[in-house]
Write a protein that holds these residues in place. Structure first.
Motif, mmCIF file in Angstrom:
data_model
loop_
_atom_site.group_PDB
_atom_site.id
_atom_site.type_symbol
_atom_site.label_atom_id
_atom_site.label_comp_id
_atom_site.label_asym_id
_atom_site.label_seq_id
_atom_site.Cartn_x
_atom_site.Cartn_y
_atom_site.Cartn_z
ATOM 1 N N LEU A 77 0.829 -1.209 0.000
ATOM 2 C CA LEU A 77 0.000 0.000 0.000
ATOM 3 C C LEU A 77 0.861 1.256 0.000
ATOM 4 C CD1 LEU A 77 -2.757 -1.032 2.578
ATOM 5 C CD2 LEU A 77 -3.048 -0.792 0.107
ATOM 6 N N ARG A 78 1.937 1.226 0.773
ATOM 7 C CA ARG A 78 2.804 2.401 0.865
ATOM 8 C C ARG A 78 3.658 2.606 -0.373
ATOM 9 N NH1 ARG A 78 3.519 0.438 6.297
ATOM 10 N NH2 ARG A 78 5.470 -0.606 5.704
ATOM 11 N N ARG A 79 4.026 1.522 -1.038
ATOM 12 C CA ARG A 79 5.066 1.596 -2.057
ATOM 13 C C ARG A 79 4.556 1.349 -3.478
ATOM 14 N NH1 ARG A 79 8.883 4.484 -0.515
ATOM 15 N NH2 ARG A 79 10.266 3.481 -2.040
ATOM 16 N N SER A 80 3.277 1.538 -3.717
ATOM 17 C CA SER A 80 2.713 1.296 -5.046
ATOM 18 C C SER A 80 1.977 2.525 -5.554
ATOM 19 C CB SER A 80 1.750 0.108 -5.019
ATOM 20 O OG SER A 80 2.403 -1.064 -4.592
ATOM 21 N N SER A 81 2.119 2.785 -6.839
ATOM 22 C CA SER A 81 1.397 3.908 -7.446
ATOM 23 C C SER A 81 -0.101 3.636 -7.514
ATOM 24 C CB SER A 81 1.939 4.177 -8.858
ATOM 25 O OG SER A 81 3.293 4.565 -8.815
ATOM 26 N N ARG A 82 -0.450 2.378 -7.740
ATOM 27 C CA ARG A 82 -1.860 2.020 -7.871
ATOM 28 C C ARG A 82 -2.122 0.792 -7.029
ATOM 29 N NH1 ARG A 82 -4.901 1.212 -13.743
ATOM 30 N NH2 ARG A 82 -6.965 1.920 -13.073
ATOM 31 N N LYS A 83 -3.131 0.862 -6.171
ATOM 32 C CA LYS A 83 -3.437 -0.229 -5.245
ATOM 33 C C LYS A 83 -4.803 -0.823 -5.582
ATOM 34 C CE LYS A 83 -2.136 3.015 -2.969
ATOM 35 N NZ LYS A 83 -1.394 4.277 -3.258
ATOM 36 N N VAL A 84 -4.818 -2.113 -5.905
ATOM 37 C CA VAL A 84 -6.044 -2.778 -6.356
ATOM 38 C C VAL A 84 -6.354 -3.944 -5.430
ATOM 39 C CG1 VAL A 84 -7.189 -3.944 -8.279
ATOM 40 C CG2 VAL A 84 -5.498 -2.136 -8.736
ATOM 41 N N LEU A 85 -7.548 -3.943 -4.868
ATOM 42 C CA LEU A 85 -7.985 -5.022 -3.989
ATOM 43 C C LEU A 85 -8.831 -6.008 -4.780
ATOM 44 C CD1 LEU A 85 -8.048 -6.012 -0.994
ATOM 45 C CD2 LEU A 85 -10.247 -4.818 -0.790
ATOM 46 N N LEU A 86 -8.460 -7.285 -4.721
ATOM 47 C CA LEU A 86 -9.217 -8.361 -5.360
ATOM 48 C C LEU A 86 -10.034 -9.056 -4.275
ATOM 49 C CD1 LEU A 86 -6.371 -9.908 -7.581
ATOM 50 C CD2 LEU A 86 -7.814 -7.908 -8.046
ATOM 51 N N CYS A 87 -11.342 -8.957 -4.357
ATOM 52 C CA CYS A 87 -12.187 -9.457 -3.256
ATOM 53 C C CYS A 87 -13.537 -9.864 -3.791
ATOM 54 C CB CYS A 87 -12.328 -8.372 -2.190
ATOM 55 S SG CYS A 87 -13.286 -8.871 -0.740
ATOM 56 N N ASN A 88 -13.864 -11.155 -3.726
ATOM 57 C CA ASN A 88 -15.179 -11.589 -4.179
ATOM 58 C C ASN A 88 -16.243 -11.245 -3.145
ATOM 59 O OD1 ASN A 88 -15.793 -14.176 -2.485
ATOM 60 N ND2 ASN A 88 -13.685 -14.460 -3.199
ATOM 61 N N ALA A 89 -17.490 -11.193 -3.602
ATOM 62 C CA ALA A 89 -18.585 -10.681 -2.778
ATOM 63 C C ALA A 89 -18.870 -11.538 -1.545
ATOM 64 C CB ALA A 89 -19.846 -10.555 -3.627
ATOM 65 N N ALA A 90 -18.425 -12.794 -1.544
ATOM 66 C CA ALA A 90 -18.638 -13.647 -0.374
ATOM 67 C C ALA A 90 -17.908 -13.114 0.853
ATOM 68 C CB ALA A 90 -18.179 -15.071 -0.683
ATOM 69 N N LYS A 91 -16.921 -12.235 0.645
ATOM 70 C CA LYS A 91 -16.149 -11.680 1.761
ATOM 71 C C LYS A 91 -16.689 -10.341 2.246
ATOM 72 C CE LYS A 91 -11.901 -13.904 0.132
ATOM 73 N NZ LYS A 91 -10.532 -13.682 -0.399
ATOM 74 N N PHE A 92 -17.705 -9.810 1.589
ATOM 75 C CA PHE A 92 -18.283 -8.546 2.034
ATOM 76 C C PHE A 92 -18.872 -8.703 3.429
ATOM 77 C CE2 PHE A 92 -19.398 -6.959 -2.535
ATOM 78 C CZ PHE A 92 -18.045 -6.865 -2.818
ATOM 79 N N ASN A 93 -18.668 -7.689 4.257
ATOM 80 C CA ASN A 93 -19.183 -7.661 5.622
ATOM 81 C C ASN A 93 -18.671 -8.825 6.465
ATOM 82 O OD1 ASN A 93 -20.764 -5.251 5.306
ATOM 83 N ND2 ASN A 93 -22.183 -6.476 4.080
ATOM 84 N N HIS A 94 -17.441 -9.231 6.163
ATOM 85 C CA HIS A 94 -16.718 -10.191 6.986
ATOM 86 C C HIS A 94 -15.438 -9.516 7.471
ATOM 87 C CE1 HIS A 94 -18.615 -14.272 6.274
ATOM 88 N NE2 HIS A 94 -19.335 -13.464 5.512
ATOM 89 N N LEU A 95 -15.038 -9.827 8.675
ATOM 90 C CA LEU A 95 -13.759 -9.350 9.191
ATOM 91 C C LEU A 95 -13.058 -10.484 9.905
ATOM 92 C CD1 LEU A 95 -14.704 -8.950 12.341
ATOM 93 C CD2 LEU A 95 -15.342 -6.688 11.572
ATOM 94 N N SER A 96 -11.780 -10.297 10.157
ATOM 95 C CA SER A 96 -10.993 -11.318 10.841
ATOM 96 C C SER A 96 -9.992 -10.636 11.763
ATOM 97 C CB SER A 96 -10.313 -12.251 9.825
ATOM 98 O OG SER A 96 -9.623 -11.513 8.849
ATOM 99 N N LEU A 97 -8.930 -11.323 12.127
ATOM 100 C CA LEU A 97 -8.077 -10.891 13.226
ATOM 101 C C LEU A 97 -7.485 -9.498 13.036
ATOM 102 C CD1 LEU A 97 -6.541 -11.540 15.864
ATOM 103 C CD2 LEU A 97 -4.741 -12.540 14.426
ATOM 104 N N VAL A 98 -6.992 -9.191 11.841
ATOM 105 C CA VAL A 98 -6.201 -7.977 11.637
ATOM 106 C C VAL A 98 -6.890 -7.048 10.640
ATOM 107 C CG1 VAL A 98 -3.947 -7.035 11.049
ATOM 108 C CG2 VAL A 98 -4.116 -9.370 11.957
ATOM 109 N N GLN A 99 -7.106 -5.799 11.043
ATOM 110 C CA GLN A 99 -7.515 -4.795 10.070
ATOM 111 C C GLN A 99 -6.248 -4.297 9.381
ATOM 112 O OE1 GLN A 99 -9.125 -1.046 11.423
ATOM 113 N NE2 GLN A 99 -10.191 -0.690 9.496
ATOM 114 N N VAL A 100 -6.136 -4.559 8.092
ATOM 115 C CA VAL A 100 -4.939 -4.170 7.340
ATOM 116 C C VAL A 100 -4.896 -2.661 7.160
ATOM 117 C CG1 VAL A 100 -3.675 -4.415 5.171
ATOM 118 C CG2 VAL A 100 -4.887 -6.387 6.143
#
Length: 264
Positions: free
Chosen positions: A201-224
């Motif tokens: 995130l810090r070292r890229s000109s463009r940051k793209v998140l790949l995330c299918n809809a099954a993961k929406f409104n889910h969280l886990s141990l670490v907030q990135v």
């Protein structure tokens, strides 16, 4: 600020997003992180939240984002929602140009994308995934891994050495994976892998998140990180409700990968 008001603020933020960060709450209330940690201990004793690394989540049974406690095995994740991941990978491929430096995070979605990069011309690929490096290394020479520790279950490079080495680089584009996505940001199971995600995130000109809809409104141990740290979300279904609003407020471009984009 009196403790009762601090704790009321924490509970309200938890109600809104399902997760609170110690650092963010401390900054917002102009108090020390230790003070907020003590508040979380008190609130957990009252059953009003569950502490996690760096913050807290709502207790089970509360109408909040789902909390995924255990990281499934990589092979299991690769099979889950594979059709959506193939579509997302095809859409992601369209963002890459020859002679770019491309960072690939660990994860099943980025692994599917990596399989499509084997014959892509004139790019340099940087990854902390041993699986991705092995996959691409069979076909091309310009694949780079950091040194450091190996997280065996995920086959990823991690630790201070890996972070320091990639912190010295600059990438044209980074593709990141996530275990979950909420209006508070995106999440991961692993403390170690999350550190490399933040480097991308810090070292890229463009940051793209790949995330299918099954993961929406889910969280886990670490907030990135929060949503404002990413430029684009590629997914298979349009987000709705509070998540859609939060993405719009964070100026995140959303691309919906269509099944027709899958190529043989």
């Amino acid at each position: 600020m009196p403790g009762e008001l601090r704790q009321a603020h924490i509970v309200e933020q938890l109600r809104k997003s399902g997760f609170v960060s110690v650092a963010e709450v401390a900054a917002a209330l102009a108090v020390s992180e230790m003070t907020i940690r003590r508040d979380l201990i008190d609130l957990e004793a009252e059953g009003r939240l569950i502490r996690t690394h760096g913050g807290a989540i709502a207790p089970e049974g509360t109408t909040m984002p789902a909390f995924d406690r255990e990281e499934p095995a990589f092979e299991q994740r690769l099979r889950q929602n594979n059709f959506a991941k193939e579509s997302i990978a095809s859409e992601a491929l369209s963002l890459i140009s020859p002679r770019q430096t491309v960072a690939l995070d660990v994860g099943s979605s980025t692994f599917v994308l990596a399989a499509r990069l084997a014959s892509f011309p004139s790019i340099k690929v940087f990854t902390n995934s041993l699986r991705i490096a092995t996959l691409l290394g069979r076909e091309r020479r310009d694949v780079y891994l950091p040194g450091g520790e190996v997280r065996g279950d995920e086959m990823s490079m991690c630790g201070p050495t890996a972070v320091a080495q990639f912190e010295q680089l600059w990438f044209d584009i980074a593709f990141l994976g996530a275990s979950g996505l909420t209006k508070a940001g995106f999440f991961d199971y692993s403390l170690e892998d999350s550190e490399l995600k933040r480097v991308y995130l810090r070292r890229s000109s463009r940051k793209v998140l790949l995330c299918n809809a099954a993961k929406f409104n889910h969280l886990s141990l670490v907030q990135v990180a929060g949503l404002e740290t990413i430029d684009m979300l590629i997914t298979d279904q349009a987000p709705v409700g509070d998540l859609a609003v939060a993405l719009a407020e964070a100026n995140v471009e959303i691309r919906i990968a269509r099944p027709a984009s899958i190529s043989s």
